[in-house]
Design an enzyme around this catalytic site. Structure first.
Site, PDB file in Angstrom:
ATOM      1  N   ASP A 165       0.590  -1.398  -0.094  1.00 19.99           N
ATOM      2  CA  ASP A 165       0.050  -0.038   0.057  1.00 19.99           C
ATOM      3  C   ASP A 165       0.869   1.221   0.082  1.00 19.99           C
ATOM      4  O   ASP A 165       0.420   2.231  -0.471  1.00 19.99           O
ATOM      5  CB  ASP A 165      -1.025   0.127   1.246  1.00 19.99           C
ATOM      6  CG  ASP A 165      -0.177   0.050   2.563  1.00 19.99           C
ATOM      7  OD1 ASP A 165       0.834  -0.863   2.602  1.00 19.99           O
ATOM      8  OD2 ASP A 165      -0.555   0.793   3.579  1.00 19.99           O
ATOM      9  N   ARG A 188       6.326   4.258   5.397  1.00 17.03           N
ATOM     10  CA  ARG A 188       5.843   3.937   6.818  1.00 17.03           C
ATOM     11  C   ARG A 188       6.115   2.838   7.451  1.00 17.03           C
ATOM     12  O   ARG A 188       6.282   1.891   6.643  1.00 17.03           O
ATOM     13  CB  ARG A 188       4.588   4.882   7.096  1.00 17.03           C
ATOM     14  CG  ARG A 188       3.421   4.071   6.606  1.00 17.03           C
ATOM     15  CD  ARG A 188       2.101   4.871   6.883  1.00 17.03           C
ATOM     16  NE  ARG A 188       1.211   4.396   6.111  1.00 17.03           N
ATOM     17  CZ  ARG A 188       0.011   4.877   5.581  1.00 17.03           C
ATOM     18  NH1 ARG A 188       0.247   6.125   5.444  1.00 17.03           N
ATOM     19  NH2 ARG A 188      -1.248   4.272   5.160  1.00 17.03           N
ATOM     20  N   GLU A 232       4.180   0.176   7.846  1.00 13.05           N
ATOM     21  CA  GLU A 232       3.223  -0.421   7.165  1.00 13.05           C
ATOM     22  C   GLU A 232       3.512  -1.370   6.323  1.00 13.05           C
ATOM     23  O   GLU A 232       3.779  -2.621   6.253  1.00 13.05           O
ATOM     24  CB  GLU A 232       2.077   0.343   6.780  1.00 13.05           C
ATOM     25  CG  GLU A 232       0.685  -0.341   6.523  1.00 13.05           C
ATOM     26  CD  GLU A 232      -0.422   0.608   6.480  1.00 13.05           C
ATOM     27  OE1 GLU A 232      -1.436   0.278   5.978  1.00 13.05           O
ATOM     28  OE2 GLU A 232      -0.311   2.102   6.838  1.00 13.05           O
ATOM     29  N   TRP A 238     -12.443  -5.125   0.062  1.00 10.93           N
ATOM     30  CA  TRP A 238     -11.097  -5.665   0.104  1.00 10.93           C
ATOM     31  C   TRP A 238     -11.193  -7.320   0.071  1.00 10.93           C
ATOM     32  O   TRP A 238     -10.460  -7.602  -0.710  1.00 10.93           O
ATOM     33  CB  TRP A 238     -10.755  -5.388   1.582  1.00 10.93           C
ATOM     34  CG  TRP A 238      -9.897  -3.708   1.637  1.00 10.93           C
ATOM     35  CD1 TRP A 238      -8.547  -3.634   1.837  1.00 10.93           C
ATOM     36  CD2 TRP A 238     -10.798  -2.611   1.607  1.00 10.93           C
ATOM     37  NE1 TRP A 238      -8.485  -2.282   1.883  1.00 10.93           N
ATOM     38  CE2 TRP A 238      -9.771  -1.639   1.418  1.00 10.93           C
ATOM     39  CE3 TRP A 238     -12.004  -2.455   1.318  1.00 10.93           C
ATOM     40  CZ2 TRP A 238      -9.964  -0.370   1.278  1.00 10.93           C
ATOM     41  CZ3 TRP A 238     -12.253  -1.001   1.099  1.00 10.93           C
ATOM     42  CH2 TRP A 238     -11.196   0.158   1.281  1.00 10.93           C
ATOM     43  N   GLU A 278      -1.824   9.097  -1.157  1.00 12.91           N
ATOM     44  CA  GLU A 278      -2.817   8.160  -0.596  1.00 12.91           C
ATOM     45  C   GLU A 278      -4.073   8.951  -0.495  1.00 12.91           C
ATOM     46  O   GLU A 278      -5.299   8.290  -0.471  1.00 12.91           O
ATOM     47  CB  GLU A 278      -2.435   7.886   0.893  1.00 12.91           C
ATOM     48  CG  GLU A 278      -3.319   7.061   1.679  1.00 12.91           C
ATOM     49  CD  GLU A 278      -2.523   6.736   2.958  1.00 12.91           C
ATOM     50  OE1 GLU A 278      -3.210   5.588   3.696  1.00 12.91           O
ATOM     51  OE2 GLU A 278      -1.665   7.478   3.533  1.00 12.91           O
TER      52      GLU A 278
END
Length: 908
Positions: A478, A482, A484, A543, A757
């Site tokens: 994604d 960071r 993630e 998702w 984003e």
């Protein structure tokens, strides 16, 4: 007489000459080239031989297909002798054209089987437990150096290295690095399966003493990954990185020797005393060049002061699978564009492009001098790095100099998302060429280009491409900066078709679909992220649906039914999982995190600041209906007729329930949002008689936002198609070209070089958004790229003849754009569409590869006076006019012109 057809771009399982695959019936593809119009294949013959000599003699000792009457040239299953581990297969193909003339044989291609059975592996997992070394008790561990002596009594004829890691590795032989992969073996759920790579290392070995070495790091296995949690910041899969290697050597005296990571095939030793003191994907790398062990992986090495120890062995039990996609590689380097001093011996470097990778450093200085590099995507108003959005990711590399002349260094097992780097410790201002950015990504071949007369749209398209390049790194992440960097399914499914236009992602997504299936819960739910890590709940609407949408996308774009066939049971379990919990056919239950239309701009939701006003049950039920329809289509393609009928009925039931619950009489979808309207229009939930009213309400929703979009992650992909497919092309172009906030071009006007984003990641009015979630390299909102190809350039594939076997050419000019062109390297070859409008004349150049056809529709307003090559259509024999405004074309190059009708305004 020989045909005009020639054959090129032979592939096996989407890859060029793959080494070490484990598909038991590999699928073969080729492309045809001809300058002649309407040229096509009517039959083919494939020869597969066990060596090149047999193939050159036209002896298919493994498989001779004979002449097969078939137009298909994509993903033909191997049907020869059963293939075993290590089997080398050389192949070629010839075809017969439309006139029955046979082509010359293609050039030879090859593939090689990997280790297909667990008993083929004699190696064991080995490593060095950091707890044994009291000097290094820190959480972030030094990279291990491992080595084994390899004695060969004769010259080498053939050698293969099969290698993997729980962690990440770089292998070497006699001081030479093996392969060019980065961060191998790539990310999978290490509790379920681990990938391995196969390398031809024949040229790296010699008679006598050799040394097999490996540098072993933490990687995804035991390094920091995902959201950093206080109670579990790293070591999600295990606590110690481990190596698995098996070197198989054939000698010219007939001997076959085996060297593995186990005590039975030579002694391995390891040390923690190398220069890579730590190397973590989120935190960065610390490298002390004073601790370099020069020649440690060569026969000339002497022990010196390093503490080498016997390795430990670790339990196996996990499934080993061949790497089935392109590896992560260095793909580009970028020079520094600007240097800004920040104080004494502190500088900010601007590389001019938000990218993923690291900085390569050339430096001269004293032993122990430390150079520090920090990374960021944006700058604060005072010119310092904006790092708040990295959250807990440190993203810092440290290099301690050896002190012996010029030193060249780049990190080993980390990567950063950045445009800017702060450097400290050089002792002087950076000089040209001293630092450069190294871009790393999964090396998926780029296959598409788009450009038009609007330079801001061209910049937008470049941002889309860079966002894909930066985030397709072993999995579709994604964000790359960071703490993630997870494989979010919602992001991937809405962007998958854009990704397929831009690059050949067939193998990449096929691999990732295995991760998705591995992450399916026992109940049947697909996850939010795959591999399933940190976010462990079942997936939300939009998702979890990626488990159905990605296989459909691979079938539609590439003609590849393999993922649908491989994961059919998983997809069926997911559909049952939904129906069990929602017997009324409205998706009200099992919505879990239920992100809704994530990051929409249609108003504050007091329940979820990151959501939208689109009712979540509306969005969820729309997706369920689409899932059912895609399952029906894939079932038909797979010959599962009973399943197709079942899913057709399910689609009708969900569609009926949706209409009864959420479609209002005046054409509004409950919630009255742009996203609700576009999902109803795009997902087949309406009767034809209802589409106009729903479209009019969509226009009202846009007008309420002063002509701006308001969609989030799930609505954004469908917005422009919903307009252009329902007679509102100019409204779609107006949104595309709008420059004020929120819009695609707003970030372009702010200097963005990737997709953000959030629409409001930074605004002139408010500055930076909440740093808790504010990535400036996120591909989701770039899903508009699909519309640029399909509608602006006008290149799409028919759903009844997928994989661009039949191309749909439907360019639709609009807005202030007066010219556009797209190029797509399809499974059959290159399709191009280039149009311009000048003084009321529409001109279209088309190229179609051999073995394809097209249905060309001229745009509204340009359907009179149509000529091809300067001749009226009635005088051109190479195509047929199937309706008033549609032409059926065979392969070849064409130049069309058409006059603007009197009712339309003149462009250009």
């Amino acid at each position: 007489m020989s045909t005009s057809l020639s054959l090129q771009h032979l592939r096996c399982e989407h890859l060029l000459d793959p080494l070490g695959i484990d598909a038991l019936t590999p699928r073969l593809s080729w492309q045809l080239h001809s300058e002649k119009r309407s040229q096509r294949q009517t039959a083919y013959q494939i020869l597969v031989a066990s060596d090149l000599e047999n193939l050159q003699a036209d002896q298919g000792d493994l498989w001779d297909s004979g002449r097969v009457q078939d137009r298909n040239s994509v993903l033909i299953p191997y049907a020869g002798r059963p293939l075993g581990s290590r089997q080398r297969c050389c192949w070629k193909v010839r075809v017969w054209d439309a006139e029955g003339e046979v082509s010359d044989w293609s050039n030879a291609a090859a593939w090689e089987m990997g280790l297909l059975h667990s008993e083929d592996w004699q190696a064991q997992w080995i490593g060095l437990d950091w707890k044994l070394d009291a000097v290094h008790p820190q959480v972030m561990m030094p990279a291990r150096l491992l080595r084994q002596r390899v004695l060969l009594p004769a010259e080498v004829v053939r050698a293969r290295l099969y290698v993997s890691a729980r962690g990440v590795y770089q292998a070497s032989l006699n001081g030479v690095r093996v392969g060019d992969e980065e961060l191998a073996p790539g990310w999978t759920d290490y509790d379920v399966r681990v990938q391995y790579q196969t390398h031809d290392v024949t040229a790296l070995l010699h008679r006598g003493e050799n040394v097999l070495g490996a540098l072993l790091g933490d990687g995804w296995y035991c390094g920091h990954v995902g959201f950093l949690q206080v109670n579990r910041p790293n070591r999600h899969y295990g606590s110690v990185p481990q190596l698995l290697a098996q070197l198989e050597v054939e000698l010219d005296n007939g001997e076959r020797l085996l060297f593995t990571t186990s005590g039975d095939h030579g002694v391995w030793e390891a040390t923690l005393d190398g220069p890579v003191r730590s190397s973590d994907m989120l935190m960065g790398e610390v490298y002390d060049a004073r601790q370099e062990l020069s020649g440690w992986d060569t026969p000339a090495w002497t022990v010196g002061e390093a503490r080498w120890r016997p390795v430990q062995t670790f339990r196996g039990g996990v499934r080993l699978v061949a790497d089935r996609a392109e590896p992560v590689r260095r793909v580009q380097t970028l020079p520094v564009q600007d240097v800004r001093p920040l104080g004494e011996d502190r500088y900010v470097l601007d590389f001019g492009q938000n990218l993923v990778g690291w900085v390569r450093l050339r430096v001269t200085g004293a032993a122990g001098q430390e150079v520090r590099l920090r990374f960021a995507e944006m700058l604060n108003p005072d010119g310092t790095l904006y790092t708040e959005n990295l959250r807990y990711a440190q993203a810092e590399d440290r290099y301690l100099l050896r002190g012996e002349g010029e030193e060249l260094w780049e990190p080993h097992f980390t990567f950063h998302g950045f445009r800017y780097a702060e450097v400290r410790g050089l002792g002087q201002a950076p000089t040209p060429g001293q630092l450069e950015a190294v871009v790393v990504a999964s090396d998926t071949p780029f296959t598409g280009t788009f450009e038009c007369s609007d330079e801001q749209i061209n910049r937008l398209y470049s941002n889309i491409v860079w966002g894909q390049r930066d985030n397709f790194l072993s999995i579709p992440t994604d964000c790359p900066q960071r703490d993630e960097r997870l494989g979010w399914l919602g992001d991937a499914q809405i962007f998958a078709r854009t990704a397929a236009y831009n690059a050949d992602v067939a193998a990449f997504f096929s691999k990732w679909m295995v991760d998705v299936a591995d992450a399916q819960s026992p109940a049947g739910g697909f996850p939010d992220v795959a591999p399933r890590l940190t976010d462990t709940a079942d997936g939300a609407p939009g998702w979890a649906d990626a488990g159905v949408i990605i296989p459909w996308t691979l079938y539609l774009h590439y003609g590849d039914l393999g993922p649908a066939r491989e994961h059919w049971d998983a997809m069926e379990r997911f559909m049952q999982y939904l129906e069990e919990a929602n017997p009324d056919h409205l998706w009200l239950n099992r919505r879990h995190h239920d992100f809704g239309d994530w990051l929409a701009q249609d108003g504050d939701d007091p329940e979820n600041a990151f959501g939208s006003r689109t009712p979540r049950e509306v969005l969820a039920t729309a997706y369920w209906a689409m899932d059912a329809e895609l399952m029906r289509r894939m079932a038909l393609a797979l010959g599962r007729l009973d399943d197709a009928a079942q899913y057709g009925q399910l689609h009708a039931s969900v569609r009926s329930a949706f209409r009864a619950a959420y479609l209002e009489e005046n054409g509004w979808i409950q919630g009255h949002t742009q996203t609700g309207q576009v999902l109803a229009l795009r997902f087949g939930l309406l009767e034809d008689s209802e589409r106009q009213a729903v479209t009019e309400r969509l226009l009202e929703a846009i007008a309420r936002k002063d002509g701006h979009l308001a969609t989030g992650f799930l609505g954004v992909r469908e917005l422009l198609p919903a307009l252009s497919e329902n007679g509102q092309v100019e409204a779609a172009y107006s949104l595309l070209q709008r420059e004020s906030f929120p819009s695609w071009l707003y970030s372009v006007r702010q200097g963005a070089t990737t997709i953000w984003e959030r629409w409001d990641g930074w605004t002139e009015a408010a500055g930076f958004q909440n740093a808790g979630m504010n990535s400036f390299n996120h591909y989701s909102l770039g899903s508009v790229g699909e519309w640029l190809f399909k509608t602006v350039a006008g290149i799409d594939t028919a759903t009844d003849d997928v994989g661009f076997a039949t191309v749909l050419l439907r360019p639709q000019p609009g807005g202030t754009i007066t010219a556009a062109q797209g190029r797509v390297l399809t499974p059959h070859g290159e399709v191009t569409s280039a149009w311009s409008v000048q003084k009321g004349i529409f001109q279209l150049e088309v190229n179609l590869p051999a073995n394809t056809s097209a249905r060309l529709t001229f745009p509204d307003g340009f359907q009179t006076g149509i000529l091809e090559g300067g001749q009226p259509l009635s005088q051109v024999e190479s195509f047929t006019v199937s309706s008033e405004f549609e032409i059926r074309l065979g392969s070849g190059r064409y130049l069309f012109t058409a006059r603007e009708s009197l009712a339309a305004g003149v462009k250009g």
